[in-house]
Design a protein around this motif. Structure first.
Motif, PDB file in Angstrom:
ATOM      1  N   UNK A  34       0.665  -1.434  -0.067  1.00 23.88           N
ATOM      2  CA  UNK A  34      -0.204   0.103   0.084  1.00 23.88           C
ATOM      3  C   UNK A  34       0.824   1.317  -0.025  1.00 23.88           C
ATOM      4  N   UNK A  35       2.164   1.027   0.310  1.00 19.30           N
ATOM      5  CA  UNK A  35       3.138   2.477   0.222  1.00 19.30           C
ATOM      6  C   UNK A  35       3.115   2.981   1.488  1.00 19.30           C
ATOM      7  N   UNK A  36       2.422   2.585   2.470  1.00 17.78           N
ATOM      8  CA  UNK A  36       2.443   3.256   4.000  1.00 17.78           C
ATOM      9  C   UNK A  36       3.649   3.239   4.317  1.00 17.78           C
ATOM     10  N   UNK A  37       4.047   4.222   5.194  1.00 18.94           N
ATOM     11  CA  UNK A  37       5.309   4.484   5.925  1.00 18.94           C
ATOM     12  C   UNK A  37       5.102   4.735   7.282  1.00 18.94           C
ATOM     13  N   UNK A  38       5.810   4.033   8.364  1.00 23.53           N
ATOM     14  CA  UNK A  38       5.894   4.066   9.552  1.00 23.53           C
ATOM     15  C   UNK A  38       6.851   3.646  10.311  1.00 23.53           C
ATOM     16  N   UNK A  39       7.021   3.966  11.566  1.00 24.39           N
ATOM     17  CA  UNK A  39       8.311   3.749  12.112  1.00 24.39           C
ATOM     18  C   UNK A  39       8.006   2.636  13.287  1.00 24.39           C
ATOM     19  N   UNK A  40       9.289   1.789  13.615  1.00 19.67           N
ATOM     20  CA  UNK A  40       9.207   0.947  14.422  1.00 19.67           C
ATOM     21  C   UNK A  40      10.294   1.093  15.513  1.00 19.67           C
ATOM     22  N   UNK A  41      10.266   0.595  16.548  1.00 17.51           N
ATOM     23  CA  UNK A  41      11.422   0.421  17.424  1.00 17.51           C
ATOM     24  C   UNK A  41      11.779  -0.611  17.954  1.00 17.51           C
ATOM     25  N   UNK A  42      13.263  -1.260  18.176  1.00 14.94           N
ATOM     26  CA  UNK A  42      13.662  -2.670  18.394  1.00 14.94           C
ATOM     27  C   UNK A  42      14.392  -2.331  19.724  1.00 14.94           C
ATOM     28  N   UNK A  43      14.089  -2.812  20.917  1.00 16.23           N
ATOM     29  CA  UNK A  43      14.492  -2.744  22.237  1.00 16.23           C
ATOM     30  C   UNK A  43      15.238  -3.932  22.565  1.00 16.23           C
ATOM     31  N   UNK A  44      15.844  -4.295  23.612  1.00 15.34           N
ATOM     32  CA  UNK A  44      16.621  -5.410  24.346  1.00 15.34           C
ATOM     33  C   UNK A  44      15.605  -5.668  25.357  1.00 15.34           C
ATOM     34  N   UNK A  45      15.380  -6.968  25.096  1.00 11.79           N
ATOM     35  CA  UNK A  45      14.420  -7.611  26.445  1.00 11.79           C
ATOM     36  C   UNK A  45      15.295  -8.297  27.262  1.00 11.79           C
ATOM     37  N   UNK A  46      15.619  -8.182  28.387  1.00 15.64           N
ATOM     38  CA  UNK A  46      16.285  -9.051  29.269  1.00 15.64           C
ATOM     39  C   UNK A  46      15.624 -10.261  29.759  1.00 15.64           C
ATOM     40  N   UNK A  47      14.303  -9.918  30.079  1.00 16.69           N
ATOM     41  CA  UNK A  47      13.674 -11.213  30.730  1.00 16.69           C
ATOM     42  C   UNK A  47      12.262 -10.920  30.389  1.00 16.69           C
ATOM     43  N   UNK A  48      11.579 -11.854  30.456  1.00 18.88           N
ATOM     44  CA  UNK A  48       9.755 -11.685  30.244  1.00 18.88           C
ATOM     45  C   UNK A  48       9.394 -11.252  31.808  1.00 18.88           C
ATOM     46  N   UNK A  49       8.732 -10.078  31.708  1.00 19.41           N
ATOM     47  CA  UNK A  49       8.110  -9.456  33.017  1.00 19.41           C
ATOM     48  C   UNK A  49       6.560  -9.774  33.094  1.00 19.41           C
ATOM     49  N   UNK A  50       6.275  -9.854  34.291  1.00 13.61           N
ATOM     50  CA  UNK A  50       4.689 -10.154  34.417  1.00 13.61           C
ATOM     51  C   UNK A  50       4.353  -9.226  35.635  1.00 13.61           C
ATOM     52  N   UNK A  51       3.303  -8.683  35.497  1.00 17.18           N
ATOM     53  CA  UNK A  51       2.697  -7.583  36.691  1.00 17.18           C
ATOM     54  C   UNK A  51       1.565  -8.412  37.285  1.00 17.18           C
ATOM     55  N   UNK A  52       1.661  -8.165  38.622  1.00 12.52           N
ATOM     56  CA  UNK A  52       0.825  -8.832  39.534  1.00 12.52           C
ATOM     57  C   UNK A  52       0.022  -7.874  40.051  1.00 12.52           C
TER      58      UNK A  52
END
Length: 163
Positions: A34-52
């Motif tokens: 479709x020719x759409x333009x967008x931005x993404x961000x790539x980050x380091x994730x040290x561990x999978x976190x869960x919220x209680x």
């Protein structure tokens, strides 16, 4: 990476560069369909976190949700977006470096309040009003007494008394 406009997975990276604090890679993308333009961000994730949650539920940690709640508190405040990004990245790094996978929502809220306190007083009070569930104007008065260093305000807040 799927196109947010048409859903196609025919996207190409046109430009990549690190963010100012080098905590992420910013990628400009274009969709081949479709020719759409967008931005993404790539980050380091040290561990999978869960919220209680207070309700006892366990949900995956969502950095974007944290960012949105901070942005709501900072709405119409003169704070540089880069400072906000650094603040949120710092909170996430603190959470990841704890060594615990499950983190109580209250602890995340306290980290955000502490960070906002150093960033913007108005945003700090806004966030605290939701986090501490202010119900009446006197709740604000007591909290502001704490913020101003009023020992009576602090004692009343700790005891849960009216201001």
């Amino acid at each position: 990476m799927r196109c947010p406009y048409c859903g196609a997975d025919n996207t190409q990276v046109k430009d990549s560069r690190p963010t100012e604090d080098s905590a992420a890679i910013r990628r400009r993308r274009v969709c081949g369909d479709c020719g759409g333009r967008f931005t993404t961000f790539e980050r380091v994730q040290l561990r999978e976190l869960w919220v209680l949650k207070r309700s006892g539920r366990r949900v995956p940690f969502d950095r974007d949700k944290l960012m949105r709640s901070v942005e709501v508190a900072l709405r119409k405040r003169p704070v540089d977006p880069e400072r906000v990004e650094r603040m949120v990245s710092g909170i996430v790094r603190q959470l990841e470096s704890r060594g615990e996978q499950d983190i109580p929502a209250e602890e995340i809220g306290l980290l955000v309040m502490e960070a906002l306190k150093g960033l913007d007083d108005v945003a700090y009070v806004r966030f605290a009003s939701v986090y501490r569930d202010f119900r009446e104007a006197k709740d604000f008065k007591t909290f502001l007494g704490e913020l101003d260093g009023d020992p009576q305000g602090r004692e009343k807040a700790a005891a849960g008394q009216d201001g």
